[in-house]
Design a protein around this motif. Structure first.
Motif, PDB file in Angstrom:
ATOM      1  N   GLY A  37       0.698  -1.099   0.148  1.00  0.00           N
ATOM      2  CA  GLY A  37       0.232  -0.011  -0.028  1.00  0.00           C
ATOM      3  C   GLY A  37       0.700   1.255  -0.171  1.00  0.00           C
ATOM      4  O   GLY A  37       2.040   1.129   0.026  1.00  0.00           O
ATOM      5  N   VAL A  38       0.018   2.444  -0.062  1.00  0.00           N
ATOM      6  CA  VAL A  38       0.723   3.706  -0.106  1.00  0.00           C
ATOM      7  C   VAL A  38      -0.186   4.762   0.667  1.00  0.00           C
ATOM      8  O   VAL A  38      -1.403   4.296   0.860  1.00  0.00           O
ATOM      9  CB  VAL A  38       1.021   4.207  -1.689  1.00  0.00           C
ATOM     10  N   ARG A  51     -10.950   3.278  -7.310  1.00  0.00           N
ATOM     11  CA  ARG A  51      -9.900   2.575  -7.861  1.00  0.00           C
ATOM     12  C   ARG A  51      -9.156   3.668  -8.825  1.00  0.00           C
ATOM     13  O   ARG A  51      -9.817   4.243  -9.527  1.00  0.00           O
ATOM     14  CB  ARG A  51     -10.527   1.305  -8.726  1.00  0.00           C
ATOM     15  N   PHE A  52      -7.566   3.624  -8.752  1.00  0.00           N
ATOM     16  CA  PHE A  52      -6.981   4.561  -9.566  1.00  0.00           C
ATOM     17  C   PHE A  52      -5.656   4.129  -9.991  1.00  0.00           C
ATOM     18  O   PHE A  52      -5.302   3.163  -9.223  1.00  0.00           O
ATOM     19  CB  PHE A  52      -7.034   6.017  -8.938  1.00  0.00           C
ATOM     20  N   ILE A  64      -1.495   0.249  -9.908  1.00  0.00           N
ATOM     21  CA  ILE A  64      -3.124   0.050  -9.699  1.00  0.00           C
ATOM     22  C   ILE A  64      -3.453   0.151  -8.334  1.00  0.00           C
ATOM     23  O   ILE A  64      -2.995  -0.756  -7.614  1.00  0.00           O
ATOM     24  CB  ILE A  64      -3.528  -0.888 -10.571  1.00  0.00           C
ATOM     25  N   CYS A  65      -4.213   1.218  -7.895  1.00  0.00           N
ATOM     26  CA  CYS A  65      -4.414   1.305  -6.582  1.00  0.00           C
ATOM     27  C   CYS A  65      -6.077   1.022  -6.208  1.00  0.00           C
ATOM     28  O   CYS A  65      -7.016   1.600  -6.952  1.00  0.00           O
ATOM     29  CB  CYS A  65      -4.124   2.670  -6.015  1.00  0.00           C
ATOM     30  N   ARG A  66      -6.546   0.842  -4.804  1.00  0.00           N
ATOM     31  CA  ARG A  66      -7.554   0.862  -4.674  1.00  0.00           C
ATOM     32  C   ARG A  66      -7.737   1.479  -2.970  1.00  0.00           C
ATOM     33  O   ARG A  66      -7.134   1.072  -2.178  1.00  0.00           O
ATOM     34  CB  ARG A  66      -8.095  -0.723  -4.185  1.00  0.00           C
ATOM     35  N   ALA A  67      -8.481   2.692  -3.168  1.00  0.00           N
ATOM     36  CA  ALA A  67      -8.451   3.423  -1.543  1.00  0.00           C
ATOM     37  C   ALA A  67      -9.269   2.533  -0.682  1.00  0.00           C
ATOM     38  O   ALA A  67     -10.320   1.924  -0.668  1.00  0.00           O
ATOM     39  CB  ALA A  67      -9.336   4.766  -2.169  1.00  0.00           C
ATOM     40  N   VAL A  68      -8.441   2.592   0.563  1.00  0.00           N
ATOM     41  CA  VAL A  68      -8.884   1.786   1.749  1.00  0.00           C
ATOM     42  C   VAL A  68      -9.629   2.825   2.670  1.00  0.00           C
ATOM     43  O   VAL A  68     -10.512   2.490   3.276  1.00  0.00           O
ATOM     44  CB  VAL A  68      -7.724   0.955   2.223  1.00  0.00           C
ATOM     45  N   ALA A  77      -4.199   3.889   0.428  1.00  0.00           N
ATOM     46  CA  ALA A  77      -4.661   2.901  -0.589  1.00  0.00           C
ATOM     47  C   ALA A  77      -3.800   1.559  -0.531  1.00  0.00           C
ATOM     48  O   ALA A  77      -2.659   1.308  -0.428  1.00  0.00           O
ATOM     49  CB  ALA A  77      -4.670   3.623  -2.257  1.00  0.00           C
ATOM     50  N   SER A  78      -4.690   0.338  -1.168  1.00  0.00           N
ATOM     51  CA  SER A  78      -3.843  -0.901  -1.292  1.00  0.00           C
ATOM     52  C   SER A  78      -3.203  -0.893  -2.824  1.00  0.00           C
ATOM     53  O   SER A  78      -4.032  -0.355  -3.720  1.00  0.00           O
ATOM     54  CB  SER A  78      -4.516  -1.929  -1.077  1.00  0.00           C
ATOM     55  N   THR A  79      -2.107  -1.416  -3.182  1.00  0.00           N
ATOM     56  CA  THR A  79      -1.757  -1.567  -4.441  1.00  0.00           C
ATOM     57  C   THR A  79      -1.916  -2.937  -4.826  1.00  0.00           C
ATOM     58  O   THR A  79      -1.619  -3.962  -4.046  1.00  0.00           O
ATOM     59  CB  THR A  79      -0.175  -1.208  -4.630  1.00  0.00           C
ATOM     60  N   GLU A  80      -2.224  -3.284  -6.001  1.00  0.00           N
ATOM     61  CA  GLU A  80      -2.264  -4.308  -6.841  1.00  0.00           C
ATOM     62  C   GLU A  80      -1.101  -4.807  -7.721  1.00  0.00           C
ATOM     63  O   GLU A  80      -0.695  -3.742  -8.198  1.00  0.00           O
ATOM     64  CB  GLU A  80      -3.662  -4.426  -7.789  1.00  0.00           C
TER      65      GLU A  80
END
Length: 99
Positions: A37-38, A51-52, A64-68, A77-80
């Motif tokens: 994550g970041v 998702r961004f 590719i990230c998903r806001a947590v 955000a978690s990173t995929e």
């Protein structure tokens, strides 16, 4: 204090940009990063979708990230991890012609 992260974080303070849609991106600062994550700060955190795509300038990475979680000017955000598809290998062989 109890640490909830599954992996340690690295302080970065690195500039980047977030793609809001296919025509617009906004600048941001990535304060820290862990294995999955970041933590990002930017003045317009509310316009970032769940998702961004995050582009890191110094390391030339695209994540590719998903806001947590969200705060006023921060996003966690978690990173995929995505593996790029490898080109398919065909059963055809190249034949060299001699003139």
């Amino acid at each position: 204090m109890f640490e909830r992260r599954s992996s340690p974080r690295t302080l970065l303070n690195e500039t980047g940009s977030i793609s809001v849609d296919e025509h617009r991106s906004v600048p941001c600062v990535v304060y820290d990063r862990s294995m999955g994550g970041v933590r990002i700060t930017l003045p317009e955190a509310e316009i970032v979708p769940d998702r961004f795509v995050l582009s890191l300038k110094a390391s030339n990475e695209i994540l590719i990230c998903r806001a947590v979680w969200r705060k006023l000017e921060e996003i966690g955000a978690s990173t995929e991890t995505t593996e790029l598809p490898r080109p398919a290998q065909s059963g055809l062989r190249r034949v060299q012609t001699v003139a």
